[in-house]
Design a protein around this motif. Structure first.
Motif, PDB file in Angstrom:
ATOM      1  N   SER A  33       0.820  -1.212   0.000  1.00  0.00           N
ATOM      2  CA  SER A  33       0.000   0.000   0.000  1.00  0.00           C
ATOM      3  C   SER A  33       0.856   1.265   0.000  1.00  0.00           C
ATOM      4  O   SER A  33       0.330   2.365  -0.123  1.00  0.00           O
ATOM      5  N   VAL A  34       2.162   1.110   0.121  1.00  0.00           N
ATOM      6  CA  VAL A  34       3.066   2.264   0.135  1.00  0.00           C
ATOM      7  C   VAL A  34       3.265   2.743  -1.306  1.00  0.00           C
ATOM      8  O   VAL A  34       3.651   1.967  -2.171  1.00  0.00           O
ATOM      9  N   GLN A 117      12.216   5.776  20.964  1.00  0.00           N
ATOM     10  CA  GLN A 117      11.385   6.780  20.303  1.00  0.00           C
ATOM     11  C   GLN A 117      11.806   6.872  18.844  1.00  0.00           C
ATOM     12  O   GLN A 117      13.002   6.961  18.545  1.00  0.00           O
ATOM     13  N   VAL A 118      10.820   6.855  17.949  1.00  0.00           N
ATOM     14  CA  VAL A 118      11.106   6.852  16.514  1.00  0.00           C
ATOM     15  C   VAL A 118      10.326   7.968  15.823  1.00  0.00           C
ATOM     16  O   VAL A 118       9.156   8.193  16.117  1.00  0.00           O
ATOM     17  N   SER A 119      11.021   8.641  14.909  1.00  0.00           N
ATOM     18  CA  SER A 119      10.391   9.623  14.033  1.00  0.00           C
ATOM     19  C   SER A 119      10.664   9.204  12.591  1.00  0.00           C
ATOM     20  O   SER A 119      11.726   8.671  12.286  1.00  0.00           O
ATOM     21  N   VAL A 120       9.688   9.448  11.720  1.00  0.00           N
ATOM     22  CA  VAL A 120       9.849   9.170  10.296  1.00  0.00           C
ATOM     23  C   VAL A 120       9.668  10.483   9.565  1.00  0.00           C
ATOM     24  O   VAL A 120       8.646  11.162   9.730  1.00  0.00           O
ATOM     25  N   ILE A 121      10.682  10.850   8.778  1.00  0.00           N
ATOM     26  CA  ILE A 121      10.692  12.128   8.078  1.00  0.00           C
ATOM     27  C   ILE A 121      10.589  11.874   6.572  1.00  0.00           C
ATOM     28  O   ILE A 121      11.308  11.044   6.028  1.00  0.00           O
ATOM     29  N   VAL A 128       7.184  15.647   8.870  1.00  0.00           N
ATOM     30  CA  VAL A 128       7.304  14.587   9.863  1.00  0.00           C
ATOM     31  C   VAL A 128       6.064  13.703   9.750  1.00  0.00           C
ATOM     32  O   VAL A 128       4.944  14.150   9.996  1.00  0.00           O
ATOM     33  N   LEU A 129       6.255  12.449   9.365  1.00  0.00           N
ATOM     34  CA  LEU A 129       5.144  11.514   9.205  1.00  0.00           C
ATOM     35  C   LEU A 129       4.812  10.810  10.517  1.00  0.00           C
ATOM     36  O   LEU A 129       3.657  10.496  10.784  1.00  0.00           O
ATOM     37  N   GLN A 165       8.138  -4.083  14.961  1.00  0.00           N
ATOM     38  CA  GLN A 165       7.053  -3.145  15.290  1.00  0.00           C
ATOM     39  C   GLN A 165       7.167  -1.862  14.467  1.00  0.00           C
ATOM     40  O   GLN A 165       6.178  -1.368  13.911  1.00  0.00           O
ATOM     41  N   ILE A 166       8.375  -1.338  14.379  1.00  0.00           N
ATOM     42  CA  ILE A 166       8.606  -0.073  13.677  1.00  0.00           C
ATOM     43  C   ILE A 166       8.318  -0.215  12.184  1.00  0.00           C
ATOM     44  O   ILE A 166       7.599   0.594  11.598  1.00  0.00           O
ATOM     45  N   VAL A 167       8.871  -1.257  11.560  1.00  0.00           N
ATOM     46  CA  VAL A 167       8.683  -1.444  10.123  1.00  0.00           C
ATOM     47  C   VAL A 167       7.213  -1.723   9.806  1.00  0.00           C
ATOM     48  O   VAL A 167       6.676  -1.208   8.820  1.00  0.00           O
ATOM     49  N   ASP A 168       6.547  -2.500  10.650  1.00  0.00           N
ATOM     50  CA  ASP A 168       5.114  -2.747  10.434  1.00  0.00           C
ATOM     51  C   ASP A 168       4.321  -1.443  10.474  1.00  0.00           C
ATOM     52  O   ASP A 168       3.450  -1.212   9.638  1.00  0.00           O
ATOM     53  N   ASP A 169       4.630  -0.578  11.433  1.00  0.00           N
ATOM     54  CA  ASP A 169       3.917   0.699  11.523  1.00  0.00           C
ATOM     55  C   ASP A 169       4.185   1.581  10.303  1.00  0.00           C
ATOM     56  O   ASP A 169       3.281   2.225   9.778  1.00  0.00           O
ATOM     57  N   ILE A 170       5.433   1.619   9.846  1.00  0.00           N
ATOM     58  CA  ILE A 170       5.770   2.449   8.690  1.00  0.00           C
ATOM     59  C   ILE A 170       5.101   1.903   7.431  1.00  0.00           C
ATOM     60  O   ILE A 170       4.568   2.655   6.614  1.00  0.00           O
TER      61      ILE A 170
END
Length: 183
Positions: A33-34, A117-121, A128-129, A165-170
Motif C-alpha cells: 500500500s506504500v 522513540q522513533v520519528s519518520v521524516i 514529519v510523518l 514493530q517499527i517497520v510494520d507501523d511504517i
C-alpha cells in the motif's frame, strides 16, 4: 430424478459461493500500500541514551534487516532516500524475571527491556510523518555464568522485536492521508 435435483442444487450453491468469494476478494491486492515514491528509506544510527553500550547500533542493524526482510522498501544512503527513520534508545535495562523453586528461589532469568522513540521524516518535503512514537519490547535471558553474553544475545532479540514493530507501523502508514495533510 430426486438425485438430479440435489446435484443441481449443490452445483448452484457452489457457483453462488464462488461468486461471493470473487466479489469479496476483488478489492484485495498483493501489492504494498506504500506509494512507489515513498519506497526508499535510510536509517541513520539510533542515538543511545541508555546505559547499555552499543544498543543504538544493534537497533539500527536490526531495523535495516527488517526493512530488507519485509521487502517493500529499498535501503538508500541518507541523501538518496524518500524516508528517513530516526531513533533514540531512551531506556534499557534488566530486571529480575523468574525464580527457580527447586533451588531455594534462586533467580533463574532476567527480563531485558527497552524503550525507543522513533520519528519518520519525508525527506522530499521535510514533513514529519511519525513524531517521536514510543516502542517497547522485552526479551528474557537466563541467569547463567556469563550474564554479559546472555544480555548481548537478548539485546539482539529485543532489537528484532522493536524493528518489526517499527517497520510494520511504517508499512501501514496512510500515505494518502499524509499527502493530503501536506497540501
Amino acid at each position: 430424478m430426486n438425485v438430479m435435483n440435489h446435484v443441481c442444487r449443490a452445483a448452484r450453491l457452489a457457483l453462488f459461493a464462488c461468486v461471493l468469494a470473487a466479489v469479496g476478494c476483488s478489492s484485495y491486492s498483493w501489492r504494498p500500500s506504500v506509494p512507489e515514491t515513498y519506497r526508499t528509506v535510510s536509517v541513520p544510527t539510533f542515538r543511545n541514551e541508555s546505559d547499555v553500550t552499543e544498543l543504538g547500533s544493534v537497533m539500527t542493524t536490526q531495523g535495516l534487516r527488517e526493512f530488507q526482510r519485509e521487502g517493500t522498501f529499498k535501503i538508500r544512503r541518507e541523501g538518496d532516500a524518500a524516508l528517513e527513520v530516526q531513533g533514540i534508545v531512551k531506556q534499557a535495562g534488566s530486571a529480575s524475571g523468574g525464580y527457580d523453586r527447586r533451588t531455594g528461589l534462586r533467580l533463574s532469568s532476567y527480563d531485558f527491556s527497552a524503550s525507543v522513540q522513533v520519528s519518520v521524516i519525508d525527506k522530499r518535503n521535510g514533513r514529519v510523518l511519525v513524531d517521536n512514537r514510543t516502542y517497547k519490547a522485552t526479551a528474557t535471558y537466563t541467569a547463567s555464568q556469563d550474564l554479559t553474553t546472555a544480555q548481548r544475545d537478548a539485546s539482539g532479540r529485543l532489537a528484532e522485536d522493536l524493528a518489526r514493530q517499527i517497520v510494520d507501523d511504517i508499512t501501514n502508514l496512510n500515505f494518502r492521508e499524509q499527502k493530503e495533510k501536506s497540501k
